[in-house]
Structures are given as structure tokens and as C-alpha cells.
Write a protein that holds these residues in place. Structure first.
Motif, PDB file in Angstrom:
ATOM      1  N   GLU A   2       0.739  -1.161   0.032  1.00  0.00           N
ATOM      2  CA  GLU A   2       0.018   0.005   0.120  1.00  0.00           C
ATOM      3  C   GLU A   2       1.038   1.338   0.008  1.00  0.00           C
ATOM      4  OE1 GLU A   2      -3.964   1.589  -0.036  1.00  0.00           O
ATOM      5  OE2 GLU A   2      -3.086  -0.301  -0.457  1.00  0.00           O
ATOM      6  N   LEU A   3       1.847   1.195   0.575  1.00  0.00           N
ATOM      7  CA  LEU A   3       2.813   2.189   0.718  1.00  0.00           C
ATOM      8  C   LEU A   3       3.403   2.744  -0.490  1.00  0.00           C
ATOM      9  CD1 LEU A   3       4.647   1.815   4.214  1.00  0.00           C
ATOM     10  CD2 LEU A   3       3.392   3.718   3.517  1.00  0.00           C
ATOM     11  N   GLU A   4       3.600   1.410  -1.364  1.00  0.00           N
ATOM     12  CA  GLU A   4       4.156   1.763  -2.711  1.00  0.00           C
ATOM     13  C   GLU A   4       3.121   2.204  -3.919  1.00  0.00           C
ATOM     14  OE1 GLU A   4       5.664  -2.005  -3.772  1.00  0.00           O
ATOM     15  OE2 GLU A   4       7.318  -1.874  -2.508  1.00  0.00           O
ATOM     16  N   LEU A   5       1.802   1.736  -3.492  1.00  0.00           N
ATOM     17  CA  LEU A   5       0.923   2.165  -4.429  1.00  0.00           C
ATOM     18  C   LEU A   5       0.186   3.646  -4.113  1.00  0.00           C
ATOM     19  CD1 LEU A   5      -1.046  -1.188  -4.626  1.00  0.00           C
ATOM     20  CD2 LEU A   5       0.540  -0.152  -6.455  1.00  0.00           C
ATOM     21  N   ASN A   6       0.375   3.953  -2.978  1.00  0.00           N
ATOM     22  CA  ASN A   6      -0.421   5.086  -2.289  1.00  0.00           C
ATOM     23  C   ASN A   6       0.611   6.460  -1.975  1.00  0.00           C
ATOM     24  OD1 ASN A   6      -1.980   7.160  -1.371  1.00  0.00           O
ATOM     25  ND2 ASN A   6      -3.467   5.759  -0.636  1.00  0.00           N
TER      26      ASN A   6
END
Length: 474
Positions: free
Chosen positions: A40-44
Motif C-alpha cells: 500500500e505504501l508503494e501504491l499510495n
């Protein structure tokens, strides 16, 4: 046929992506949650981990400290004689070659995690390169190695191998004998019997009673008919028992130790400790970073921002997604703690005295206590573990059915019966093991009325052999 329009109203509830995500977060364990957060940190880009904030703060401190050092150096006259090197050395420095740092023993220590594990194929290939065999045979052995399953067995028929490699059965067998001489012993076997024979050969036990039992009395061995094996070879039952003890030391899955997919160490998701007479529950989520909203992105959607409309729209979508994700994480923590405290309340005797004192408990009981749906409780307790003073247990372990009532009218849990059966078997006389009926009679004398067939069912679930197969011979 009549054609017409029909208008009707009906209520229909659909799960949104956010709700599906929340349910998924409830079901994952700590290790899986850590991976989800990383994704999620990579996508958002709006999401930010706490450690990233700490790194930024540390960078600022380092820059300020470096600037101060440069200013201090300017004030020095630069002469080597003005520096008291002995004083520096006494304080722990040794001219830059090493630094004697004071160790804080209160810091946590972690065992190093292996980054790479050699596979069975690589282990065998390394040995094969040192073998002096013909090139065509070596190529065929390489094919056999690549055809092994995770347990180290060769399940493909020799005829199929010969047809596929355009060789003969004789050539396949020649390559197979080369494979059998590699480590671990038993690798390349086509069945369990052959695997045991190969391992006994590696131990130079060609003429042993153990080898004779495997080669000449396999049918009797499979059924563990010790008296019949004793009569077949004309030896005492004690000798047969000793031979079977040797078989227990053999590895039925020689390739399993090189299987990278074997189960990893269990890491508890919750920790229960007794402090000042009360049980406290803590989440074991120190490896899971805290999430925050990136201030730079948040400023883009504030009033007065000069960002373009499409940029604001993109950031607002990511902002809403990040906010929901953070709330779902917090909701997961709250729900897990509520469920665990409810389990402790219903299983207080267990947490005080240990496994033999487990009480009957249903998922619906906990769901009623925490005022949640039973499916939510099921997701929370799925694939999660708790660390207690009595060991690490899966949360599902605490839910067990009632099989009856004791003399005082209290429910008897199936787990309590299983623990008692295990205790009776562990302390029985090896020469006269307890039958299922005898165990049932003992339990009845202890006001734990359980039928013989129920004892047999629980014994099989615990993978305990029947009495005739547990018997030892002198």
C-alpha cells in the motif's frame, strides 16, 4: 407475450472496495499485514510510514550537526600538538581503526535470518559436478534431479523417462544408481520402501534384521504385526522391536529439509501477560510501521491551493483511500483486542492453570460478548496466534465443543478429554498399553463420561496409535 415496463424498489447492500479491504485486514496475521502495508505504501504516495518520518528528522539533525562540526573546526588552530590523543584513546577511540561502543544490554537482540537457502536440486548438482561419470550419464542424472518432487522422490516411471530422453531403460537405471549415491541418503527413491532400503545401505546395514524386515516382510511391517514378524524370522519380539526402532530413525522425506516452502517459525500476533493480578493483552506489531498522511500531499487539496484540478482530484482519491486504510488498521487492532479479552474472560482457568483446563467455547459466544457478527470473530481468530505463559496457541484452539457434563454439572470440553487421553497414554505401561475401552472406563471413573468410539476418534485425531501397535516387547 405481453411487453411492458415494470418499476420496483428494493434494498440491496453491496460491499465497497474499502469494506472488502477492511474484512481482508481482519483476516491476515501480522506478517501478512506487514506485506500489505508495504504494498500500500508503494501504491499510495499519500501514505507515509513512521520510520520514513524519523529518517527525515534524522537527516535534518545530521545536517545541522555536520554544519556545527565545520564551524567548530574553523575555530581550531589545526596544530597536531594541541590535541591530547591520550585523552581521546582513554575515551574509547583508537586512531580510527575501531570504535569501542558502549553496548546497551536492554536493547532487543534478534537472530540473523538466512537470506538464501540452497535447494535440493542445487545441493545434488554440486555433488554431481565432482563425480567422475561419462557426460551422457551425467546429463541423464541432471534430468533425474530436475524431475524429483519436494520430498526427494522420483515419481516418473522409468519408461516415460527413457522415451522422453530417447534413451534405454538400462541407461536410466545406470543414471539412477549414480543419483542414489548422492546426499541425502534415500533421494531418488521411487517409493517409501526403496527410500528406507537406500538409507540402510548408506549405513552399511545390508544384512541386518531391519533390512530383512523391509525387503522380505513389508506387508507385515506396514501393519506393524510384531508377533507375526517374530515368527516369520524366528526371533524374539524384542529383537523385532529393536529393528523397528532403527526404522524410526530413517527419514521418509529426504528432500524435505531443502524445501524452501516448508513452514516458517510461528510469530504470535498477540501477547498475554499477567500484571498485578490482571491479564493484559498486547499486539505484537512492533515490526508493523505506523502510518500517517503525507503533509505535502495534504496541502495540495486545502483551500487556496494552486494545484491543477486533475492533480487535486488524483490526490483527493488517494487521500480518501489512505484515510480509510489507516482507519481500517486501527479498527483491526481494536477488534483483535476485544476478541482476545473476551476469550480470556471465558477461558480464565486455562490462562491461570494451563491447557488441561480449557472450557467449551463457541464463536457465537464471543460474538455475543463483543457485539459483533460471528463472521467477524471468525476472521479475527483465523490464522492468528497468541503467546501465553503456557506457550503459543492458535486462537482457534480456544474454541472447543462440549462433549458432556461432569459431576458438578459443568460442561466438559473435547480438548480437555484429548489432554487427559494423551496423559493416560504417556504414562501407560508399554508392555500393557491401555485399550480404548479401558481409557473410556478410566475417564468415567473420573466423572468424564466418554464412549469408547469417542475415545477412538480423539485418539486418531491426535495421531496416537491403537493399543496393539503401542505395545513394546522384551
Amino acid at each position: 407475450m405481453n411487453l411492458g415496463l415494470d418499476i420496483s424498489l428494493k434494498l440491496q447492500q453491496k460491499l465497497s472496495f474499502q469494506m472488502i479491504q477492511s474484512l481482508k485486514l481482519l483476516q491476515v496475521n501480522t506478517l501478512q499485514l506487514e506485506q500489505l502495508l508495504k504494498t500500500e505504501l508503494e501504491l499510495n504516495p499519500v501514505l507515509e510510514a513512521a520510520d520514513e518520518l524519523e529518517e527525515e528528522a534524522q537527516d535534518r539533525e545530521d545536517r545541522e550537526e555536520k554544519q556545527q562540526e565545520e564551524e567548530d573546526l574553523k575555530e581550531l588552530d589545526g596544530s597536531e600538538e594541541s590535541i591530547d590523543w591520550e585523552e581521546y584513546l582513554e575515551e574509547g577511540f583508537d586512531l580510527g581503526y575501531s570504535y569501542n561502543e558502549e553496548v546497551d544490554r536492554s536493547d532487543e537482540r534478534y537472530e540473523p535470518t538466512p537470506v538464501y537457502q540452497q535447494t535440493l536440486e542445487e545441493h545434488l548438482m554440486d555433488q554431481l559436478t565432482e563425480k567422475k561419470v561419462a557426460d551422457d550419464v551425467k546429463l541423464l542424472v541432471q534430468f533425474l534431479i530436475g524431475s524429483l518432487d519436494d520430498d526427494g522422490y522420483l515419481r516418473i516411471p522409468e519408461e516415460d523417462i527413457a522415451q522422453f530422453t530417447q534413451t534405454t531403460i538400462y541407461e536410466v537405471e545406470e543414471a539412477l544408481h549414480v543419483l542414489w549415491k548422492l546426499d541425502p541418503p534415500g533421494v531418488g527413491a521411487r517409493n517409501l520402501r526403496e527410500c528406507m532400503i537406500l538409507q540402510l545401505r548408506a549405513r552399511h546395514m545390508h544384512d541386518s534384521l531391519t533390512m530383512r524386515i523391509i525387503t522380505d516382510a513389508w506387508d507385515l511391517f506396514e501393519k506393524l504385526k510384531i508377533p507375526e514378524i517374530s515368527r516369520y524370522f524366528g526371533v524374539e519380539p524384542r529383537k523385532v522391536q529393536e529393528a523397528l526402532d532403527v526404522i524410526k530413525t530413517l527419514n521418509p522425506k529426504p528432500g524435505y529439509q531443502y524445501n524452501p516452502d516448508k513452514p516458517s517459525t510461528i510469530i504470535p500476533d498477540l501477547i498475554v501477560e499477567k500484571v498485578d493480578g490482571r491479564f493484559l493483552v498486547m499486539l505484537n506489531d512492533r515490526s508493523v510501521p505506523s502510518l500517517h498522511i503525507n503533509k505535502s500531499y495534504a496541502n495540495l487539496i486545502k483551500r487556496g491551493s494552486t494545484a491543477k484540478r486533475d492533480v487535486k482530484k488524483y490526490v483527493r482519491e488517494k487521500f480518501n483511500s489512505a484515510t480509510w486504510f489507516i482507519r481500517s488498521i486501527e479498527q483491526r487492532k481494536t477488534t483483535m483486542l476485544k476478541v482476545m479479552y473476551a476469550i480470556i474472560e471465558r477461558q480464565m482457568v486455562f490462562f491461570e492453570k494451563g491447557p488441561p483446563n480449557l472450557s467449551p467455547l463457541k464463536l457465537q459466544d464471543v460474538a455475543d460478548m463483543v457485539e459483533m457478527h460471528i463472521s467477524t470473530v471468525s476472521r479475527v481468530t483465523s490464522n492468528k496466534y497468541v503467546q501465553t505463559r503456557h506457550g503459543i496457541f492458535e486462537l482457534k484452539y480456544f474454541f472447543t465443543e462440549a462433549v458432556g457434563r461432569d459431576a458438578e454439572g459443568a460442561d466438559i470440553s473435547s480438548e480437555r478429554i484429548k489432554n487427559r487421553i494423551r496423559q493416560l497414554v504417556d504414562t501407560e505401561d508399554d508392555k500393557k498399553p491401555l485399550s480404548d475401552q479401558k481409557i473410556s472406563d478410566i475417564l468415567s471413573d473420573e466423572d468424564l463420561s466418554v464412549a469408547r468410539r469417542t475415545v477412538a476418534k480423539y485418539r486418531e485425531q491426535m495421531k496416537i496409535l491403537p493399543a496393539r501397535l503401542r505395545q513394546k516387547y522384551d
